[in-house]
Write a protein that holds these residues in place. Structure first.
Motif, PDB file in Angstrom:
ATOM      1  N   ILE A  41       0.811  -1.205  -0.100  1.00  0.00           N
ATOM      2  CA  ILE A  41       0.096  -0.006  -0.063  1.00  0.00           C
ATOM      3  C   ILE A  41       0.884   1.365   0.014  1.00  0.00           C
ATOM      4  O   ILE A  41       0.477   2.176  -0.766  1.00  0.00           O
ATOM      5  CB  ILE A  41      -1.064   0.070   1.141  1.00  0.00           C
ATOM      6  CG1 ILE A  41      -2.110  -1.079   1.124  1.00  0.00           C
ATOM      7  CG2 ILE A  41      -1.596   1.278   1.605  1.00  0.00           C
ATOM      8  CD1 ILE A  41      -3.048  -0.677   0.140  1.00  0.00           C
ATOM      9  N   LEU A  45       0.850   4.069  -2.780  1.00  0.00           N
ATOM     10  CA  LEU A  45       0.502   5.527  -2.307  1.00  0.00           C
ATOM     11  C   LEU A  45       1.840   6.401  -3.000  1.00  0.00           C
ATOM     12  O   LEU A  45       1.383   7.704  -3.533  1.00  0.00           O
ATOM     13  CB  LEU A  45       0.534   5.631  -0.819  1.00  0.00           C
ATOM     14  CG  LEU A  45      -0.837   5.209  -0.391  1.00  0.00           C
ATOM     15  CD1 LEU A  45      -0.564   5.140   1.191  1.00  0.00           C
ATOM     16  CD2 LEU A  45      -2.025   6.055  -0.730  1.00  0.00           C
ATOM     17  N   CYS A  48       1.352   6.659  -6.728  1.00  0.00           N
ATOM     18  CA  CYS A  48       0.324   7.694  -7.222  1.00  0.00           C
ATOM     19  C   CYS A  48       0.547   9.133  -6.865  1.00  0.00           C
ATOM     20  O   CYS A  48       0.313  10.078  -7.656  1.00  0.00           O
ATOM     21  CB  CYS A  48      -0.895   7.161  -6.255  1.00  0.00           C
ATOM     22  SG  CYS A  48      -1.801   5.632  -6.834  1.00  0.00           S
ATOM     23  N   LEU A  58      -7.142  11.183  -5.142  1.00  0.00           N
ATOM     24  CA  LEU A  58      -7.065   9.845  -5.131  1.00  0.00           C
ATOM     25  C   LEU A  58      -8.252   9.139  -4.307  1.00  0.00           C
ATOM     26  O   LEU A  58      -8.283   9.694  -2.952  1.00  0.00           O
ATOM     27  CB  LEU A  58      -5.447   9.319  -4.561  1.00  0.00           C
ATOM     28  CG  LEU A  58      -5.453   7.851  -4.574  1.00  0.00           C
ATOM     29  CD1 LEU A  58      -5.480   6.880  -5.663  1.00  0.00           C
ATOM     30  CD2 LEU A  58      -3.995   7.631  -3.941  1.00  0.00           C
ATOM     31  N   TRP A  59      -8.947   8.173  -4.675  1.00  0.00           N
ATOM     32  CA  TRP A  59      -9.888   7.576  -4.030  1.00  0.00           C
ATOM     33  C   TRP A  59      -9.582   6.044  -3.970  1.00  0.00           C
ATOM     34  O   TRP A  59      -9.283   5.357  -4.931  1.00  0.00           O
ATOM     35  CB  TRP A  59     -11.309   7.591  -4.814  1.00  0.00           C
ATOM     36  CG  TRP A  59     -11.778   9.156  -4.732  1.00  0.00           C
ATOM     37  CD1 TRP A  59     -11.420  10.148  -4.872  1.00  0.00           C
ATOM     38  CD2 TRP A  59     -13.106   9.340  -4.530  1.00  0.00           C
ATOM     39  NE1 TRP A  59     -11.955  11.338  -5.019  1.00  0.00           N
ATOM     40  CE2 TRP A  59     -13.167  10.701  -4.752  1.00  0.00           C
ATOM     41  CE3 TRP A  59     -14.550   8.463  -4.638  1.00  0.00           C
ATOM     42  CZ2 TRP A  59     -14.663  11.476  -4.706  1.00  0.00           C
ATOM     43  CZ3 TRP A  59     -15.562   9.169  -4.428  1.00  0.00           C
ATOM     44  CH2 TRP A  59     -15.781  10.548  -4.551  1.00  0.00           C
ATOM     45  N   LEU A  60      -9.687   5.657  -2.887  1.00  0.00           N
ATOM     46  CA  LEU A  60      -9.309   4.095  -2.357  1.00  0.00           C
ATOM     47  C   LEU A  60     -10.283   3.662  -1.661  1.00  0.00           C
ATOM     48  O   LEU A  60     -10.758   4.301  -0.667  1.00  0.00           O
ATOM     49  CB  LEU A  60      -7.914   4.274  -1.703  1.00  0.00           C
ATOM     50  CG  LEU A  60      -6.564   4.507  -2.255  1.00  0.00           C
ATOM     51  CD1 LEU A  60      -5.351   4.758  -0.936  1.00  0.00           C
ATOM     52  CD2 LEU A  60      -6.011   3.789  -2.993  1.00  0.00           C
ATOM     53  N   VAL A  62     -10.741   0.578   0.929  1.00  0.00           N
ATOM     54  CA  VAL A  62      -9.932  -0.458   1.792  1.00  0.00           C
ATOM     55  C   VAL A  62     -10.637  -1.338   2.755  1.00  0.00           C
ATOM     56  O   VAL A  62     -11.945  -0.608   3.274  1.00  0.00           O
ATOM     57  CB  VAL A  62      -8.740   0.086   2.483  1.00  0.00           C
ATOM     58  CG1 VAL A  62      -7.359   0.589   1.563  1.00  0.00           C
ATOM     59  CG2 VAL A  62      -8.992   1.046   3.143  1.00  0.00           C
ATOM     60  N   ASP A  75      -8.201   1.205   7.128  1.00  0.00           N
ATOM     61  CA  ASP A  75      -8.651   2.591   6.724  1.00  0.00           C
ATOM     62  C   ASP A  75      -7.677   3.683   7.504  1.00  0.00           C
ATOM     63  O   ASP A  75      -7.230   4.449   6.780  1.00  0.00           O
ATOM     64  CB  ASP A  75     -10.008   2.809   6.697  1.00  0.00           C
ATOM     65  CG  ASP A  75     -10.867   2.864   8.155  1.00  0.00           C
ATOM     66  OD1 ASP A  75      -9.888   1.973   9.172  1.00  0.00           O
ATOM     67  OD2 ASP A  75     -11.949   2.997   8.393  1.00  0.00           O
ATOM     68  N   VAL A  78      -4.053   3.280   6.589  1.00  0.00           N
ATOM     69  CA  VAL A  78      -3.669   3.714   5.065  1.00  0.00           C
ATOM     70  C   VAL A  78      -3.856   5.105   5.142  1.00  0.00           C
ATOM     71  O   VAL A  78      -3.099   6.058   4.490  1.00  0.00           O
ATOM     72  CB  VAL A  78      -4.673   2.982   4.194  1.00  0.00           C
ATOM     73  CG1 VAL A  78      -4.535   3.611   2.638  1.00  0.00           C
ATOM     74  CG2 VAL A  78      -4.445   1.635   4.222  1.00  0.00           C
TER      75      VAL A  78
END
Length: 123
Positions: A41, A45, A48, A58-60, A62, A75, A78
């Motif tokens: 992860i 990141l 990105c 940036l939409w993730l 998790v 969450d 991250v």
């Protein structure tokens, strides 16, 4: 970007605690999986962050989990990793509880493993 490293940050304190708890339960394989997941992860990141334009979003999504009784609040971890890499956390939106079993996490209160949308902005 000046002042931001392209090297993955050290493990998050919670990841270290989760790995330690799994090792105490003699769950070496699960400990490696959790550790590797957050290393991956962090690498995603960083990538990105390198490729997004300034102020890009940036939409993730998790999902957290519970492994051998050890809760993994993915969450939160991250989001904090993203902040350490140079993102601003715009929002964490809980989509659903994954398991209906809550555990106390200090100042955060009781949390259950959940699936969340994390919205980040490159700073």
């Amino acid at each position: 970007d000046e002042g931001v490293s392209d090297v993955a940050p050290p493990h998050h304190v919670a990841v270290n605690e989760i790995v330690r708890a799994l090792l105490e339960k003699n769950e070496k394989k699960l400990a490696r999986i959790v550790s590797g997941y957050f290393e991956d992860i962090a690498a995603v990141l960083l990538s990105c962050r390198r490729t997004l334009k300034s102020a890009g979003l940036l939409w993730l999504v998790v999902g957290g989990g519970r492994f051998k009784g050890v809760h993994v609040p993915s969450d939160i971890i991250v989001a904090e990793l993203a902040q350490s890499i140079g993102f601003t956390v715009e929002a964490i939106r809980v989509a659903r509880d994954v398991i209906n079993a809550r555990q106390k996490f200090g100042r955060l209160g009781h949390l259950s493993p959940r699936e969340s949308l994390i919205i980040l902005r490159k700073t």
